[in-house]
Design a protein around this motif. Structure first.
Motif, PDB file in Angstrom:
ATOM      1  N   ARG A  63      13.348 110.863 -53.880  1.00 46.36           N
ATOM      2  CA  ARG A  63      12.685 111.843 -52.951  1.00 46.36           C
ATOM      3  C   ARG A  63      13.901 112.753 -52.225  1.00 46.36           C
ATOM      4  O   ARG A  63      15.253 112.195 -52.328  1.00 46.36           O
ATOM      5  CB  ARG A  63      12.233 111.304 -51.655  1.00 46.36           C
ATOM      6  CG  ARG A  63      11.037 110.238 -52.110  1.00 46.36           C
ATOM      7  CD  ARG A  63       9.693 111.181 -52.269  1.00 46.36           C
ATOM      8  NE  ARG A  63       9.586 111.735 -51.040  1.00 46.36           N
ATOM      9  CZ  ARG A  63       8.381 112.846 -50.936  1.00 46.36           C
ATOM     10  NH1 ARG A  63       7.877 113.250 -51.753  1.00 46.36           N
ATOM     11  NH2 ARG A  63       8.487 113.406 -49.620  1.00 46.36           N
TER      12      ARG A  63
ATOM     13  N   ASP B 145       9.287 117.698 -55.426  1.00 48.44           N
ATOM     14  CA  ASP B 145       8.798 116.294 -55.613  1.00 48.44           C
ATOM     15  C   ASP B 145       8.301 116.616 -57.152  1.00 48.44           C
ATOM     16  O   ASP B 145       8.750 115.542 -57.792  1.00 48.44           O
ATOM     17  CB  ASP B 145       7.534 116.068 -54.833  1.00 48.44           C
ATOM     18  CG  ASP B 145       8.031 115.623 -53.342  1.00 48.44           C
ATOM     19  OD1 ASP B 145       9.111 115.259 -53.234  1.00 48.44           O
ATOM     20  OD2 ASP B 145       6.965 115.908 -52.300  1.00 48.44           O
TER      21      ASP B 145
ATOM     22  N   ARG C  82      16.071 117.658 -57.755  1.00 53.53           N
ATOM     23  CA  ARG C  82      16.483 116.569 -56.866  1.00 53.53           C
ATOM     24  C   ARG C  82      17.736 116.027 -57.419  1.00 53.53           C
ATOM     25  O   ARG C  82      18.089 115.165 -56.865  1.00 53.53           O
ATOM     26  CB  ARG C  82      15.446 115.530 -56.785  1.00 53.53           C
ATOM     27  CG  ARG C  82      14.266 116.007 -56.204  1.00 53.53           C
ATOM     28  CD  ARG C  82      13.148 114.685 -55.667  1.00 53.53           C
ATOM     29  NE  ARG C  82      12.950 113.912 -56.791  1.00 53.53           N
ATOM     30  CZ  ARG C  82      12.374 114.048 -57.886  1.00 53.53           C
ATOM     31  NH1 ARG C  82      11.296 114.938 -57.999  1.00 53.53           N
ATOM     32  NH2 ARG C  82      11.867 112.920 -58.873  1.00 53.53           N
TER      33      ARG C  82
ATOM     34  N   GLU D 161       8.528 121.887 -50.832  1.00 46.53           N
ATOM     35  CA  GLU D 161       8.416 120.351 -50.809  1.00 46.53           C
ATOM     36  C   GLU D 161       7.776 119.797 -51.879  1.00 46.53           C
ATOM     37  O   GLU D 161       8.453 119.032 -52.711  1.00 46.53           O
ATOM     38  CB  GLU D 161       7.976 119.869 -49.716  1.00 46.53           C
ATOM     39  CG  GLU D 161       8.166 118.344 -49.173  1.00 46.53           C
ATOM     40  CD  GLU D 161       9.634 118.265 -49.042  1.00 46.53           C
ATOM     41  OE1 GLU D 161      10.346 117.209 -49.584  1.00 46.53           O
ATOM     42  OE2 GLU D 161      10.457 119.045 -48.219  1.00 46.53           O
TER      43      GLU D 161
ATOM     44  N   GLU E 140      14.369 116.315 -49.485  1.00 41.76           N
ATOM     45  CA  GLU E 140      13.721 117.371 -48.815  1.00 41.76           C
ATOM     46  C   GLU E 140      14.060 118.908 -49.456  1.00 41.76           C
ATOM     47  O   GLU E 140      15.264 118.978 -49.732  1.00 41.76           O
ATOM     48  CB  GLU E 140      14.264 117.193 -47.337  1.00 41.76           C
ATOM     49  CG  GLU E 140      13.550 115.969 -46.708  1.00 41.76           C
ATOM     50  CD  GLU E 140      13.934 116.179 -45.204  1.00 41.76           C
ATOM     51  OE1 GLU E 140      14.524 117.157 -44.602  1.00 41.76           O
ATOM     52  OE2 GLU E 140      13.779 115.146 -44.418  1.00 41.76           O
TER      53      GLU E 140
END
Length: 722
Positions: free
Chosen positions: A65, A42, A48, A38, A67
């Protein structure tokens, strides 16, 4: 990225651009691993990212953001095969670039064991990125907080875009256009024809780490003031050249693309495929080839910033969906940017059981579990990785084109050439390619079917020996006529004596221009018995071609018939003998003199598709060996009958006529009309006593198109039922 997005749209189910691996996990809890993954997502925007298709083209979007795609699966009771199958499925499951995520991991727990499958799409990362992710993953599991990256991948993309639009970008393009002009694409011989569209179905094979291979690479590099990559490239291009027969072609090599230190900790797709021109023209020595290869690599490094996709687009090579554009083979030399991650290369080449410890005492230990990639990007790729135990190499190939056994042979050739180059100074073309087993196969096994020669048997001697055994069996049949073996040999012997009286000596050339008939076979055999070599001239061929052959070969005698003589071109210096009208003197002018199996049996002219036709001399030894091998496999038995349909000017006609006559079979000649018309040939097959037929695919198609359903008693010479 735009190129990979486009390839994904073309084949969304393909895993060709998955960067994936599997490992046995030692020393970490699933919870700690999940938190670390995770944190990676980030820290790195590319993990992402998603790619949307818009009216203006693909657009990259980065979520604030996201997951981590991490799943824990309880695998108690699973067999090793079931665990491996699930790891493989997770590693090579296709990515959805529009929906994401671009990174995923699955942990299988079975008792006290844990197995990790990890995959990221190439659009978001490269091998350098994997080293960054591995180092940070270990630190995060150990509870450390690595420094954030100093830059963003989008900064790199914008800077590259500005450079390409500047004069520097134009100079870069001009450089590559000049370097690549006129270079043909590598065209390796394949086990199967290419599909109309590449399926990207892949095969892979890894050769374990070898200290000897590593020593050869470093010795070759040191001897010529170069790097291991240059040594590997020179050896790889040498093997590709020997296999393809090409002196010039392109080999791709991925360059890191991180020209500035600010990109060192950034996760993204920086790597760029660069085409490297092979320089094997002029039969270079090992030293000359190494110098050329070193210069090519240095030049490519200095000009590596032009994206391969843009280069291909501007060069505008002929579009062929059955082939990769511009580059068909690749060489990758995996070397981790950090010494503590050197073992990471074992994952890239599929070496099992190598342990990679990351993050210190509280971090992770991963033990490599190879997974065979199911897809291939190019026709053939070689990846090399230097490990503490030696140099490992992995081959990946298009499984639609090559069998695993073929690539195994090529891998052996690569090791052999590499070892030989390390201690050689002479021409590269003289480097040994074959191993002992292959040499034995070529020199012994493939000659095992040869007829014993002492001092050597000639083709007509084989026919005469068969005639002595079966003088009264039919040898040649045409329409309602037939010749027994004794009659055929008597007619051929009479003609041979006449040809010697006309001046024929060993290896004189005798032209044969006859309609398909009993005389045609007798003329071939008579020329051979005279010690001459026959030159077939099909009367149906264009007059210009016949004139060229007669002018180029200048046969001592031209055997023909009255109905054809006027239509044939003039042949100055050649005596003409019409079998149906000229008297044949069967007197004895003496034998043809000493002869052996190296003497010419016939001279056949090529089609001339690459220029002027060329006469190719075939000796008795070659034809006798060929017929002997065909007797063994697929086999031709005494008493069988071959229906001969091929023009004498096509080399396989020698098989049709002489194979039956050397084993006690018979030849049935189809007329020229029957050989050219499917319906007539089908009618001949229905009426004939022939048991064997060999023909080109075009003739088989012609037969099938005529409605011929096949005769279950007719055997195709290539094996199996017709």
């Amino acid at each position: 990225q735009r190129s990979l997005w486009f390839l994904n749209r073309l084949a969304p189910e393909s895993s060709a651009y998955n960067i994936a691996g599997a490992a046995r996990l030692i020393g970490s809890s699933p919870e700690a691993l999940g938190r670390a993954l995770e944190a990676l997502v980030d820290r790195h925007p590319m993990l992402r990212a998603t790619f949307a298709d818009t009216p203006g083209g693909p657009v990259q979007r980065v979520a604030e953001r996201a997951e981590a795609a991490f799943e824990v699966v309880e695998a108690d009771g699973w067999s090793d095969a079931e665990v491996e199958a699930r790891l493989h499925a997770e590693a090579y499951r296709p990515f959805d670039l529009a929906a994401g995520p671009l990174l995923r991991a699955v942990l299988l727990r079975r008792g006290g064991d844990a197995f990790l499958a990890f995959a990221v799409h190439h659009v978001a990362a490269d091998f350098w990125s994997m080293a960054v992710l591995a180092r940070e993953l270990g630190a995060l599991v150990a509870g450390e907080a690595p420094m954030p990256p100093a830059a963003l991948y989008t900064d790199f993309a914008h800077r590259l875009e500005r450079m390409l639009e500047s004069p520097a970008g134009e100079r870069l393009w001009e450089h590559w256009r000049e370097r690549l002009a006129g270079t043909p694409q590598l065209d390796l011989p394949t086990d199967r024809p290419r599909r109309p569209v590449q399926s990207l179905c892949g095969g892979s094979r890894t050769l374990p780490p070898s200290p000897e291979r590593a020593e050869a690479v470093h010795r070759l590099a040191a001897a010529h003031g170069s790097t291991p990559f240059v040594a590997l490239l020179a050896a790889w291009q040498t093997v590709l050249s020997r296999w393809s027969g090409q002196e010039e072609f392109l080999t791709g090599a991925p360059m890191a693309g991180r020209s500035s230190r600010e990109w060192a900790e950034v996760v993204g797709y920086f790597v760029n495929l660069v085409p490297l021109r092979a320089g094997l023209s002029g039969n270079p020595t090992v030293g000359e080839l190494m110098a050329r290869t070193r210069g090519t690599v240095l030049d490519a490094l200095a000009h590596q910033d032009l994206p391969f996709a843009l280069m291909t687009e501007r060069l505008q090579p002929e579009r062929d969906p059955s082939r990769p554009p511009l580059v068909a083979a690749m060489l990758t030399y995996e070397k981790s940017p950090a010494p503590e991650l050197a073992a990471l290369a074992a994952f890239a080449v599929g070496v099992p059981g190598v342990r990679l410890s990351i993050g210190g005492p509280g971090g992770l230990t991963l033990e490599s579990l190879p997974l065979a990639p199911p897809a291939a990007q190019l026709d053939l790729s070689l990846t090399a990785a230097e490990l503490p135990s030696g140099l490992a190499v992995s081959f990946q190939w298009d499984a639609d084109l090559f069998d695993a056994a073929t690539v195994d042979r090529l891998a052996g050739h690569f090791d052999r050439v590499l070892a030989a180059m390390a201690g050689a100074e002479g021409p590269v073309a003289e480097l040994p390619l074959l191993g002992e087993a292959e040499r034995h196969q070529v020199l012994a096994e493939w000659n095992d079917t040869a007829v014993p020669r002492s001092p050597g048997l000639l083709l007509h001697e084989l026919v005469e020996a068969q005639a002595a055994r079966t003088p009264d069996l039919p040898a040649v049949v045409f329409d309602e006529e037939a010749l027994t073996y004794a009659e055929l040999c008597a007619r051929a012997s009479q003609l041979a004596r006449h040809l010697r009286r006309m001046g024929c000596v060993p290896e004189s050339l005798v032209g044969v221009a006859l309609d398909r008939s009993l005389d045609m076979v007798a003329a071939l055999l008579g020329a051979l018995k005279a010690g001459a070599a026959y030159v077939p001239l099909d009367p149906d061929y264009p007059r210009e071609r016949l004139a060229f052959v007669l002018e180029d070969a200048v046969p001592q005698v031209l055997i023909t018939q009255t109905s054809l003589r006027a239509a044939l071109p003039a042949a100055p210096g050649t005596a003409v003998l019409c079998l149906d009208s000229d008297p044949i003197d069967g007197g004895l002018p003496g034998g043809p003199g000493p002869a052996d199996d190296r003497q010419l049996a016939y001279v056949l002219y090529t089609s001339g598709s690459t220029g002027r036709p060329k006469g190719v001399g075939v000796p008795h030894r070659a034809l006798v060996n060929f017929l002997a091998s065909m007797r063994r496999a697929p086999g031709f038995s005494p008493g069988e009958r071959m229906l001969a349909v091929t023009s004498l000017s096509f080399d396989i006609a020698a098989l049709e006529i002489f194979l039956p006559l050397t084993v006690g079979g018979s030849v049935e000649l189809a007329s020229r009309e029957e050989a050219a018309d499917g319906a007539l040939l089908a009618a001949r097959l229905r009426e004939s006593a022939a048991t064997v037929l060999q023909a080109t695919p075009a003739t088989w198609r012609m037969l099938l198109d005529s409605g011929w359903a096949g005769d279950p008693d007719l055997r195709a010479l290539c094996g199996g039922e017709a």
